[in-house]
Write an enzyme that holds these catalytic residues in place. Structure first.
Site, PDB file in Angstrom:
ATOM      1  CD  GLU A   1     -57.519 -32.558  14.035  1.00  0.00           C
ATOM      2  OE1 GLU A   1     -57.677 -32.814  15.242  1.00  0.00           O
ATOM      3  OE2 GLU A   1     -58.356 -32.845  13.167  1.00  0.00           O
TER       4      GLU A   1
ATOM      5  CG  ASP B   1     -61.598 -40.108  14.696  1.00  0.00           C
ATOM      6  OD1 ASP B   1     -62.133 -41.148  14.248  1.00  0.00           O
ATOM      7  OD2 ASP B   1     -61.768 -38.976  14.182  1.00  0.00           O
TER       8      ASP B   1
ATOM      9  CD  GLU C   1     -64.510 -39.036  16.036  1.00  0.00           C
ATOM     10  OE1 GLU C   1     -64.159 -38.538  17.128  1.00  0.00           O
ATOM     11  OE2 GLU C   1     -64.442 -38.408  14.961  1.00  0.00           O
TER      12      GLU C   1
ATOM     13  CG  ASP D   1     -66.559 -37.615  12.234  1.00  0.00           C
ATOM     14  OD1 ASP D   1     -67.385 -36.876  11.676  1.00  0.00           O
ATOM     15  OD2 ASP D   1     -65.326 -37.433  12.125  1.00  0.00           O
TER      16      ASP D   1
ATOM     17  CE  LYS E   1     -65.463 -33.683  12.486  1.00  0.00           C
ATOM     18  NZ  LYS E   1     -64.958 -34.766  11.603  1.00  0.00           N
TER      19      LYS E   1
HETATM   20  P1  PGA Z   1     -61.414 -34.056   9.573  1.00  0.00           P
HETATM   21  O1  PGA Z   1     -60.968 -34.880  10.850  1.00  0.00           O
HETATM   22  O2  PGA Z   1     -61.736 -32.690   9.974  1.00  0.00           O
HETATM   23  O3  PGA Z   1     -60.218 -34.165   8.664  1.00  0.00           O
HETATM   24  O4  PGA Z   1     -62.615 -34.779   9.002  1.00  0.00           O
HETATM   25  C1  PGA Z   1     -61.599 -34.746  12.097  1.00  0.00           C
HETATM   26  C2  PGA Z   1     -62.295 -36.013  12.491  1.00  0.00           C
HETATM   27  O5  PGA Z   1     -62.295 -37.015  11.744  1.00  0.00           O
HETATM   28  O6  PGA Z   1     -62.900 -36.060  13.555  1.00  0.00           O
HETATM   29 ZN    ZN Z   2     -63.545 -38.331  13.115  1.00  0.00          ZN
END
Ligand code: PGA
Ligand code: ZN
Length: 433
Positions: free
Chosen positions: A207, A244, A287, A314, A339
């Site tokens: 990221e 997180d 998180e 999450d 998400k």
């Molecule tokens: P991921 O990570 O998109 O690989 O799930 C983002 C997160 O855990 O917030």
């Molecule tokens: Zn996460």
């Protein structure tokens, strides 16, 4: 049917995400000529209860191709939604859910359904002649989110170089979204210089956060505080830390293996460690502190720390309204990560936010570690008045495209723009019970 907003065309194609992996892009065209387009992201540290992302399997691209999901859009889904109104998102998404017929989009794929759900929203906004955040939120959509921005990337996004996944900053004392980005830019730059000075600068993680060359997880926290100070900010008062932990990635059945430090903890050991970090570092949000299969420990941690820090679910909540209600009943978490591809339609994701908000939870609209140039989530964060937005670091254009889109919106709102400060953090609705 010649309703201006009726869907006249649906087309999907395979495109490529920020990790060079295949993903689904869909276009939805309306009777009045309006066109919407959306691209679907992909996670790496996924919750097991997320809606299913349909991948082809086999040898090509490591089994990750999405030609079946693309074919599902161009065939079955297109036939089912042609003639439907794009500006009745709830009815359109319900049609997608019914057509799939499984509880988790296992037949058509959440990547197929979400591409159409989001592209239809863009088409409807175009037809109404307004930006997507206005189409979604109307005149009240003036709250710019507090951004959570990654400085060091770890966990599944950095070959598990450190166990903790995201070391992020938030700027609750900034006066505007634009200023929060200015502050973060300095912290990100100084974190890079600091790594360089230590001979530890080895590029960036998935990221865009600096690659975490550390001897312990705590060393990353120390480096982050140092970067905040070198950038000229007061840790905590001006620039604070959000983590997180993504504990589902290294914990199962109540056992947590910190690979970097070669030690194994039980849930209470991990809780103790996190409480110590909260005491010692200016942490305001954590998180997934415990794994998705450790709901009782998640609730214990929320009781212990939920009055002091935001505790985000999450993997625990996977943007699901029923799971949010269940967590609230158990007293787990006080904020929900949102998400859209965890559910596969905009409407179901919004339902999770509406449930969460009514239960006193805070909301954070979030990108995935595999992203694209799509900026839909920025408009969702503002249109839904979620208050917070998490899209990764302060580098790489699949991240910057989202921060930059929010900047444009803040400028467009002018004097009507409000910036979400520390007031957006959730408070555990059942704390102190
Ligand atoms: P991921 O990570 O998109 O690989 O799930 C983002 C997160 O855990 O917030
Ligand atoms: Zn996460």
């Amino acid at each position: 049917m010649n309703d201006a907003c009726a869907i006249r065309l649906v087309h999907a194609r395979r495109v490529w995400d920020s990790r060079g992996r295949p993903t689904v892009e869909a276009e939805v065209g309306l009777e009045d000529g309006s066109l919407g387009r959306a691209l679907v992201p992909a996670g790496a540290s996924k919750g097991t209860r997320e809606a299913l992302e349909l991948r082809d399997g086999g040898a090509r691209f490591g089994g990750l191709d999405v030609l079946n999901a693309v074919a599902n859009v161009n065939g079955e889904i297109a036939r089912a939604v042609l003639g439907q109104r794009a500006d009745d998102q709830a009815a359109l998404d319900e049609r997608l859910v019914e057509l799939d017929g499984t509880p988790n989009k296992a037949r058509l794929g959440a990547n197929a359904t979400l591409a159409v759900s989001m592209a239809a929203a863009h088409a409807a906004a175009a037809s109404h002649g307004v930006p997507l955040y206005v189409y979604i939120g109307g005149p009240d959509a003036t709250l710019l989110p507090l951004p959570q921005i990654q400085i060091f990337g770890g966990g599944a996004h950095a070959g598990r170089r450190v166990d903790i996944q995201d070391f992020m900053v938030v700027c609750p004392a900034a006066g505007s979204f634009a200023q929060a980005l200015e502050w973060t830019a300095e912290v990100y730059r100084h974190a890079g210089l600091l790594m360089q000075a230590r001979g530890a600068q080895s590029g960036v993680a998935d990221e865009g956060g600096w690659w975490p060359v550390f001897d312990s997880n705590e060393q990353a926290l120390e480096a982050l505080v140092a970067a905040i100070e070198r950038a000229g900010f007061v840790p905590g008062a001006q620039v604070a830390i959000a983590l997180d932990i993504a504990a589902s990635e290294f914990g199962r059945n109540g056992r947590y293996t910190l690979g970097l430090e070669q030690r194994e903890l039980d849930a209470d050991g991990l809780i103790e460690l996190l409480l110590r970090w909260i005491d010692k570092y200016p942490i305001v949000s954590i998180e997934d502190p415990l794994a998705e299969d450790d709901a009782d420990a998640f609730a214990r941690f929320t009781r212990a720390a939920g009055q002091r820090v935001q505790i985000v679910g999450d993997d625990l909540l996977v943007s699901s309204a029923p799971l949010v209600r269940q967590a609230a009943a158990n007293g787990a978490a006080n904020a929900v990560l949102l998400k859209p591809n965890q559910r596969g339609t905009l409407t179901e994701t919004l339902q999770a936010w509406e449930s969460a908000r009514s239960l006193g939870y805070a909301g954070i609209v979030s990108a995935r570690s595999g992203e694209t140039e799509d900026t839909t989530i920025v408009h969702l964060a503002i249109g839904w008045q979620a208050g917070q937005l998490k899209v990764g670091s302060f580098a790489r254009s699949e991240r910057m495209v989202k921060w930059n889109e929010a900047l444009r919106i803040e400028e467009r709102l002018g004097a009507r723009a409000r910036f979400a400060g520390a007031g957006v953090f959730g408070r555990n609705p059942v704390a102190g019970r």
